[in-house]
Design a protein around this motif. Structure first.
Motif, mmCIF file in Angstrom:
data_model
loop_
_atom_site.group_PDB
_atom_site.id
_atom_site.type_symbol
_atom_site.label_atom_id
_atom_site.label_comp_id
_atom_site.label_asym_id
_atom_site.label_seq_id
_atom_site.Cartn_x
_atom_site.Cartn_y
_atom_site.Cartn_z
ATOM 1 N N ASP A 10 40.264 -6.393 -23.043
ATOM 2 C CA ASP A 10 40.993 -5.133 -23.098
ATOM 3 C C ASP A 10 40.205 -4.076 -22.316
ATOM 4 O OD1 ASP A 10 41.922 -2.546 -23.911
ATOM 5 O OD2 ASP A 10 42.822 -3.445 -25.691
ATOM 6 N N GLU A 11 40.797 -3.536 -21.253
ATOM 7 C CA GLU A 11 40.071 -2.585 -20.413
ATOM 8 C C GLU A 11 39.778 -1.286 -21.159
ATOM 9 O OE1 GLU A 11 40.586 -1.926 -16.401
ATOM 10 O OE2 GLU A 11 41.176 -3.972 -15.880
ATOM 11 N N GLN A 12 40.612 -0.912 -22.117
ATOM 12 C CA GLN A 12 40.325 0.301 -22.885
ATOM 13 C C GLN A 12 39.082 0.106 -23.750
ATOM 14 O OE1 GLN A 12 44.035 1.236 -24.937
ATOM 15 N NE2 GLN A 12 44.638 2.611 -23.279
ATOM 16 N N VAL A 13 38.963 -1.071 -24.355
ATOM 17 C CA VAL A 13 37.756 -1.382 -25.132
ATOM 18 C C VAL A 13 36.539 -1.393 -24.208
ATOM 19 C CG1 VAL A 13 36.572 -3.163 -26.490
ATOM 20 C CG2 VAL A 13 38.991 -2.649 -26.920
ATOM 21 N N PHE A 14 36.677 -2.015 -23.052
ATOM 22 C CA PHE A 14 35.592 -2.079 -22.087
ATOM 23 C C PHE A 14 35.126 -0.681 -21.690
ATOM 24 C CE2 PHE A 14 34.409 -2.143 -17.529
ATOM 25 C CZ PHE A 14 33.330 -3.013 -17.569
ATOM 26 N N GLU A 15 36.058 0.209 -21.402
ATOM 27 C CA GLU A 15 35.687 1.549 -20.980
ATOM 28 C C GLU A 15 35.105 2.361 -22.129
ATOM 29 O OE1 GLU A 15 38.486 3.650 -18.635
ATOM 30 O OE2 GLU A 15 38.698 2.031 -17.159
ATOM 31 N N ARG A 16 35.576 2.138 -23.337
ATOM 32 C CA ARG A 16 34.980 2.829 -24.481
ATOM 33 C C ARG A 16 33.528 2.371 -24.680
ATOM 34 N NH1 ARG A 16 36.173 2.449 -30.977
ATOM 35 N NH2 ARG A 16 34.736 4.162 -31.519
ATOM 36 N N ILE A 17 33.301 1.070 -24.532
ATOM 37 C CA ILE A 17 31.935 0.548 -24.638
ATOM 38 C C ILE A 17 31.039 1.203 -23.588
ATOM 39 C CG2 ILE A 17 30.525 -1.514 -24.226
ATOM 40 C CD1 ILE A 17 32.833 -3.122 -25.545
ATOM 41 N N ALA A 18 31.550 1.320 -22.350
ATOM 42 C CA ALA A 18 30.752 1.902 -21.274
ATOM 43 C C ALA A 18 30.380 3.344 -21.566
ATOM 44 C CB ALA A 18 31.522 1.811 -19.959
ATOM 45 N N ILE B 74 17.017 -8.874 -18.817
ATOM 46 C CA ILE B 74 18.448 -8.668 -18.597
ATOM 47 C C ILE B 74 19.237 -9.834 -19.177
ATOM 48 C CG2 ILE B 74 20.234 -8.333 -16.854
ATOM 49 C CD1 ILE B 74 18.029 -7.295 -14.957
ATOM 50 N N LEU B 75 20.228 -9.516 -19.991
ATOM 51 C CA LEU B 75 21.129 -10.529 -20.534
ATOM 52 C C LEU B 75 22.496 -10.375 -19.877
ATOM 53 C CD1 LEU B 75 21.846 -12.784 -22.519
ATOM 54 C CD2 LEU B 75 22.372 -11.015 -24.222
ATOM 55 N N LEU B 76 22.896 -11.379 -19.101
ATOM 56 C CA LEU B 76 24.243 -11.423 -18.525
ATOM 57 C C LEU B 76 25.150 -12.076 -19.549
ATOM 58 C CD1 LEU B 76 26.315 -11.139 -16.263
ATOM 59 C CD2 LEU B 76 25.467 -13.299 -15.303
ATOM 60 N N THR B 77 26.058 -11.302 -20.112
ATOM 61 C CA THR B 77 26.909 -11.792 -21.191
ATOM 62 C C THR B 77 28.073 -12.612 -20.646
ATOM 63 O OG1 THR B 77 28.318 -9.816 -21.190
ATOM 64 C CG2 THR B 77 26.324 -9.756 -22.559
ATOM 65 N N GLY B 78 28.777 -13.263 -21.574
ATOM 66 C CA GLY B 78 29.932 -14.074 -21.205
ATOM 67 C C GLY B 78 29.673 -15.559 -21.278
ATOM 68 N N PHE B 79 28.433 -15.936 -21.614
ATOM 69 C CA PHE B 79 28.074 -17.348 -21.629
ATOM 70 C C PHE B 79 27.400 -17.757 -22.934
ATOM 71 C CE2 PHE B 79 28.019 -15.690 -17.310
ATOM 72 C CZ PHE B 79 28.931 -16.528 -16.692
ATOM 73 N N THR B 80 27.551 -16.941 -23.950
ATOM 74 C CA THR B 80 27.046 -17.263 -25.291
ATOM 75 C C THR B 80 28.239 -17.356 -26.237
ATOM 76 O OG1 THR B 80 26.815 -14.966 -26.038
ATOM 77 C CG2 THR B 80 24.970 -15.904 -24.784
ATOM 78 N N LEU C 109 27.847 -6.584 -18.722
ATOM 79 C CA LEU C 109 29.183 -6.998 -19.139
ATOM 80 C C LEU C 109 30.040 -7.282 -17.908
ATOM 81 C CD1 LEU C 109 29.847 -4.164 -21.764
ATOM 82 C CD2 LEU C 109 29.010 -6.481 -22.240
ATOM 83 N N HIS C 110 30.832 -8.339 -17.976
ATOM 84 C CA HIS C 110 31.773 -8.602 -16.881
ATOM 85 C C HIS C 110 32.918 -7.589 -16.916
ATOM 86 C CE1 HIS C 110 29.759 -12.530 -16.833
ATOM 87 N NE2 HIS C 110 30.214 -12.648 -15.603
ATOM 88 N N TRP C 111 33.198 -7.031 -15.754
ATOM 89 C CA TRP C 111 34.395 -6.204 -15.630
ATOM 90 C C TRP C 111 35.595 -7.119 -15.911
ATOM 91 C CZ3 TRP C 111 34.012 -1.009 -13.901
ATOM 92 C CH2 TRP C 111 35.242 -0.334 -13.828
ATOM 93 N N PRO C 112 36.503 -6.721 -16.791
ATOM 94 C CA PRO C 112 37.594 -7.630 -17.177
ATOM 95 C C PRO C 112 38.409 -8.144 -15.990
ATOM 96 C CG PRO C 112 37.496 -5.765 -18.671
ATOM 97 C CD PRO C 112 36.531 -5.460 -17.559
ATOM 98 N N VAL C 113 38.682 -9.440 -16.016
ATOM 99 C CA VAL C 113 39.537 -10.082 -15.012
ATOM 100 C C VAL C 113 40.679 -10.761 -15.764
ATOM 101 C CG1 VAL C 113 39.683 -11.738 -13.122
ATOM 102 C CG2 VAL C 113 37.532 -10.498 -13.535
ATOM 103 N N PRO C 114 41.881 -10.190 -15.741
ATOM 104 C CA PRO C 114 42.997 -10.776 -16.489
ATOM 105 C C PRO C 114 43.254 -12.222 -16.099
ATOM 106 C CG PRO C 114 43.558 -8.583 -15.689
ATOM 107 C CD PRO C 114 42.255 -8.949 -15.041
ATOM 108 N N GLY C 115 43.633 -13.033 -17.088
ATOM 109 C CA GLY C 115 43.986 -14.418 -16.837
ATOM 110 C C GLY C 115 42.809 -15.327 -16.565
ATOM 111 N N SER C 116 41.604 -14.870 -16.890
ATOM 112 C CA SER C 116 40.415 -15.678 -16.646
ATOM 113 C C SER C 116 39.562 -15.732 -17.912
ATOM 114 C CB SER C 116 39.584 -15.069 -15.506
ATOM 115 O OG SER C 116 38.876 -13.921 -15.969
ATOM 116 N N ASP C 117 38.422 -16.430 -17.830
ATOM 117 C CA ASP C 117 37.484 -16.460 -18.942
ATOM 118 C C ASP C 117 36.934 -15.076 -19.245
ATOM 119 O OD1 ASP C 117 37.811 -19.176 -19.144
ATOM 120 O OD2 ASP C 117 35.979 -19.678 -18.039
ATOM 121 N N PHE C 118 37.081 -14.156 -18.303
ATOM 122 C CA PHE C 118 36.550 -12.807 -18.472
ATOM 123 C C PHE C 118 37.650 -11.789 -18.762
ATOM 124 C CE2 PHE C 118 33.595 -14.905 -15.391
ATOM 125 C CZ PHE C 118 32.614 -15.192 -16.330
ATOM 126 N N ALA C 119 38.766 -12.253 -19.277
ATOM 127 C CA ALA C 119 39.828 -11.338 -19.686
ATOM 128 C C ALA C 119 39.364 -10.522 -20.894
ATOM 129 C CB ALA C 119 41.089 -12.119 -20.042
#
Length: 299
Positions: free
Chosen positions: A283-291, A237-243, A271-281
């Motif tokens: 585009d939710e539309q891109v995120f949902e398309r990826i899913a 398992i690769l937890l993304t957001g730290f590479t 993938l981290h569910w997007p959190v606006p204003g954070s390191d995990f911000a």
């Protein structure tokens, strides 16, 4: 190929918290995880809810989605009480819990329960605790009564009846990159978790990150040989957001990233569910398309 998400526990349950977990199931994610911390980095001064109650609520709000922690650690957990919580979670969810677990780090979890004049554990001390914690937890989840007297932990006739809904126990996804942790992953894990090489996050390149991950997998294989287990049977398992990569920057960026890392041998990307204003911000539309479309692009 499996695609999962991690939902940070930063939203009140009735103000967006529940909706994210149910939407994760509708989007088709394999699993949804949450962090198990007392506080975390830039989120320290904002809302942050407990992992076990959050997962219990998520279990009652979903039907098929696997649920779990990424990750739990001995920093503020005890094997006996954690085992009781996990058995309950596995029962409430109908056998959908995966425990992500590691040795822990030196953040707020390492200091919140300690006196101000008490130093947090060193990396060696964290590894020492994990060396005892994980085997004891494994035993507690498999046996109806456990007595243990160790260097750091004790249990006297700790009862765990009826045990996990999953047999012989719920799966462990062991987060590790060092030699001792990798041996624990090889011996006790049903999966292995990594975030990559943290030294490369800000100044490294994607190519350097891939090389580092390839090296970690090689060392996991060596650890398997040392304990007599073929780690090909472990999920990776690769937890993304730290590479250094930015897989949520666009759909094509994700497809390239996922293809490269599945080629390395990873079986699940988180993938981290997007959190606006954070390191995990993101585009939710891109995120949902990826899913919804991403897994089909990778076969």
């Amino acid at each position: 190929m499996r695609l999962s998400t991690v939902i940070l526990p930063v939203h009140r349950w009735h103000e967006g918290g529940r909706d994210r977990w149910t939407r994760a199931e509708r989007l088709g994610f394999h699993a949804a995880y949450t962090y198990d911390h007392l506080a975390w980095r830039t989120f320290r001064d904002g809302p942050w809810f407990g992992a076990v109650p959050t997962l219990t609520a998520a279990a009652t709000a979903t039907e098929r989605l696997r649920l779990g922690t990424l990750v739990t650690s001995p920093n503020f957990r005890h094997p006996v009480t954690l085992a009781k919580d996990l058995i309950t979670l596995d029962d409430v969810s109908g056998g959908r819990i995966t425990l992500g677990i590691g040795a822990g780090g030196n953040g707020y979890d390492a200091t919140t329960l300690r006196r101000q004049d008490e130093a947090p554990w060193t990396p060696r001390e964290r590894a020492d605790h994990f060396d005892e914690f994980l085997p004891l937890l494994d035993k507690l989840l498999r046996e109806p009564s456990v007595t243990h007297e160790g260097r750091f932990y004790a249990a006297t006739e700790a009862r765990n009846i009826p045990g996990c809904a999953q047999s012989p126990r719920l799966p462990f996804a062991v987060a590790a990159t060092g030699p001792r942790g990798l041996k624990l992953a090889a011996r006790y894990g049903q999966a292995w978790v990594t975030t990559g090489d943290p030294k490369l996050y800000e100044a490294g390149t994607p190519a350097q990150s891939v090389a580092a991950l390839r090296g970690q997998i090689s060392r996991l294989e060596e650890a398997g040989e040392a304990v007599g287990r073929d780690v090909m049977e472990l999920d990776k398992i690769l937890l993304t957001g730290f590479t250094p990569d930015r897989p949520l920057s666009s759909f094509d960026a994700f497809v390239d990233f996922a293809g490269t890392h599945f080629g390395l041998g990873f079986t699940e990307i988180v993938l981290h569910w997007p959190v606006p204003g954070s390191d995990f911000a993101a585009d939710e539309q891109v995120f949902e398309r990826i899913a919804t479309e991403g897994p089909a692009q990778l076969g």
